[in-house]
Design an enzyme around this catalytic site. Structure first.
Site, PDB file in Angstrom:
ATOM      1  N   LYS A  38       0.711  -1.165  -0.043  1.00  0.00           N
ATOM      2  CA  LYS A  38       0.247   0.130  -0.144  1.00  0.00           C
ATOM      3  C   LYS A  38       1.058   0.770  -0.100  1.00  0.00           C
ATOM      4  O   LYS A  38       0.273   2.028  -0.622  1.00  0.00           O
ATOM      5  CB  LYS A  38      -1.248   0.605   0.933  1.00  0.00           C
ATOM      6  CG  LYS A  38      -2.238  -1.230   1.313  1.00  0.00           C
ATOM      7  CD  LYS A  38      -3.275  -0.737   2.225  1.00  0.00           C
ATOM      8  CE  LYS A  38      -2.020  -0.898   3.468  1.00  0.00           C
ATOM      9  NZ  LYS A  38      -1.822  -1.899   4.270  1.00  0.00           N
ATOM     10  N   ARG A 113      -9.652   0.485   8.686  1.00  0.00           N
ATOM     11  CA  ARG A 113      -8.980  -0.588   9.764  1.00  0.00           C
ATOM     12  C   ARG A 113      -9.865  -1.183  10.321  1.00  0.00           C
ATOM     13  O   ARG A 113      -9.748  -2.728  10.973  1.00  0.00           O
ATOM     14  CB  ARG A 113      -7.373   0.143  10.505  1.00  0.00           C
ATOM     15  CG  ARG A 113      -6.502  -0.777   9.307  1.00  0.00           C
ATOM     16  CD  ARG A 113      -5.713   0.166  10.144  1.00  0.00           C
ATOM     17  NE  ARG A 113      -3.993  -1.341  10.279  1.00  0.00           N
ATOM     18  CZ  ARG A 113      -2.969  -0.350   9.901  1.00  0.00           C
ATOM     19  NH1 ARG A 113      -3.479   0.526   9.227  1.00  0.00           N
ATOM     20  NH2 ARG A 113      -2.152  -1.880   9.864  1.00  0.00           N
ATOM     21  N   ARG A 151      12.131  -6.038   4.656  1.00  0.00           N
ATOM     22  CA  ARG A 151      11.607  -4.454   4.878  1.00  0.00           C
ATOM     23  C   ARG A 151      12.721  -3.470   5.588  1.00  0.00           C
ATOM     24  O   ARG A 151      13.189  -3.312   6.725  1.00  0.00           O
ATOM     25  CB  ARG A 151      10.338  -3.965   5.132  1.00  0.00           C
ATOM     26  CG  ARG A 151       9.921  -2.699   4.788  1.00  0.00           C
ATOM     27  CD  ARG A 151       8.445  -2.871   4.457  1.00  0.00           C
ATOM     28  NE  ARG A 151       7.643  -2.405   6.091  1.00  0.00           N
ATOM     29  CZ  ARG A 151       6.542  -2.004   6.538  1.00  0.00           C
ATOM     30  NH1 ARG A 151       5.611  -1.571   4.150  1.00  0.00           N
ATOM     31  NH2 ARG A 151       5.441  -1.984   7.090  1.00  0.00           N
ATOM     32  N   ARG A 184      11.599  -1.509  10.678  1.00  0.00           N
ATOM     33  CA  ARG A 184      10.731  -0.678  12.281  1.00  0.00           C
ATOM     34  C   ARG A 184      10.332  -2.072  13.197  1.00  0.00           C
ATOM     35  O   ARG A 184      11.025  -3.184  12.753  1.00  0.00           O
ATOM     36  CB  ARG A 184       9.173  -0.891  10.853  1.00  0.00           C
ATOM     37  CG  ARG A 184       9.136   0.664  10.304  1.00  0.00           C
ATOM     38  CD  ARG A 184       7.765   0.516   9.491  1.00  0.00           C
ATOM     39  NE  ARG A 184       6.520   0.272  10.119  1.00  0.00           N
ATOM     40  CZ  ARG A 184       5.282  -0.133   9.576  1.00  0.00           C
ATOM     41  NH1 ARG A 184       5.387   0.594   8.478  1.00  0.00           N
ATOM     42  NH2 ARG A 184       4.247  -0.659   9.892  1.00  0.00           N
ATOM     43  N   ARG A 195      -0.271  -8.222  13.955  1.00  0.00           N
ATOM     44  CA  ARG A 195      -0.391  -7.828  12.408  1.00  0.00           C
ATOM     45  C   ARG A 195      -1.662  -8.536  11.727  1.00  0.00           C
ATOM     46  O   ARG A 195      -2.542  -7.811  10.692  1.00  0.00           O
ATOM     47  CB  ARG A 195       0.277  -6.979  11.952  1.00  0.00           C
ATOM     48  CG  ARG A 195       1.042  -5.472  12.767  1.00  0.00           C
ATOM     49  CD  ARG A 195       2.608  -5.668  11.926  1.00  0.00           C
ATOM     50  NE  ARG A 195       2.398  -4.907  11.103  1.00  0.00           N
ATOM     51  CZ  ARG A 195       3.452  -4.226  10.217  1.00  0.00           C
ATOM     52  NH1 ARG A 195       4.406  -4.752  10.427  1.00  0.00           N
ATOM     53  NH2 ARG A 195       3.072  -3.474   9.591  1.00  0.00           N
TER      54      ARG A 195
END
Ligand code: AMP
Length: 240
Positions: A38, A113, A151, A184, A195
């Site tokens: 996203k 969400r 990531r 992160r 998550r």
């Protein structure tokens, strides 16, 4: 307020601008699980359309970095991969969308969400006569776990990398400004699973709600293609 923005640039690969049919888009909601791409697609869309990228995750992380507006309890929830309170994000988004730079449109990333947030947003949009376009990026969960554990992000300019799929030219350094890349806190495998679980339980039903509310939902398979190819798919779907 009448919001109408023109999809004025193309979606061709390599940044070339094609003659895309001129379309009027009110608000774009990028929908998908964590790691579905996203953020990357939002950046491509906002560069292309000249409208702001409104990411609730980034706004909350900014708040933590700058030590304002985010309570320690909220920060702890984020670190554990749990959703923060609806009222917190609803107020944050409402304030952001009311700023002048969002008057011509915006790309929402990571919001809504929950069903409560979806009702809040659709009510806000309906009051202003704005119709949302929802882009659903569907990605296989095994691919997501591989993506998120690899990531890396530039803490200065926000450019996203992946040590396997999209590595920087020099190991662990940003191509654009040479800053050391960071991982992160919530990109650890145990937190990623939390998550994804939150996504399945609380966020997935939002898509049906948006669909039944009359929002246009564009389905995009984003499992295997590089970001530019996914972007082209979005462009083609928006043209139809
Ligand atoms: P993201 O960068 O979008 O993956 O968001 C990172 C974290 O911020 C999430 O795991 C949540 O803890 C929090 N967060 C971001 N957006 C929302 C939202 N719309 N509702 C609740 N929590 C959110």
């Amino acid at each position: 307020m009448k919001v109408s923005l023109r999809v004025r640039a193309g979606f061709a690969a390599g940044g070339a601008v094609s003659n895309v049919a001129k379309r009027f888009v009110k608000a774009i909601v990028l929908f998908g699980s964590p790691g579905s791409g996203k953020g990357t697609q939002a950046k491509l869309l906002t560069d292309c359309l000249g409208i702001p990228h409104v990411s609730t995750g980034e706004m909350l992380r900014d708040g933590i970095r700058q030590g304002r507006g985010v309570t320690p309890k909220t920060a702890a929830k984020m670190q554990a991969g749990i959703l923060v309170k609806d009222a917190v994000v609803d107020a944050m988004v409402e304030e952001r969308l009311s700023r002048p730079d969002a008057a011509n449109g915006f790309v929402l990333d990571g919001y809504p969400r929950t069903l409560v947030q979806a009702e809040h947003l659709t009510g806000w949009l309906a009051e202003r006569g704005i119709h949302e376009v929802v882009i659903h990026l569907a990605v296989d969960y095994n691919i997501i776990i591989a993506r998120l554990t690899g990531r890396r992000e530039c803490p200065r300019c926000g450019t996203l990398y992946n040590v396997v799929l999209r590595p920087p030219k020099v190991d662990e350094l940003c191509d654009l400004d040479g800053e050391k890349l960071v991982r992160r806190d919530d990109d650890r495998e145990d937190v990623i699973r939390a998550r994804l679980e939150a996504y399945d339980r609380q966020t997935r039903p939002v898509l049906d709600f948006l669909r039944s509310n009359g929002g246009r939902v564009i389905e995009v398979d984003a499992s295997n293609d590089p970001p530019e190819a996914v972007f082209q798919k979005i462009g083609r779907a928006m043209e139809n």
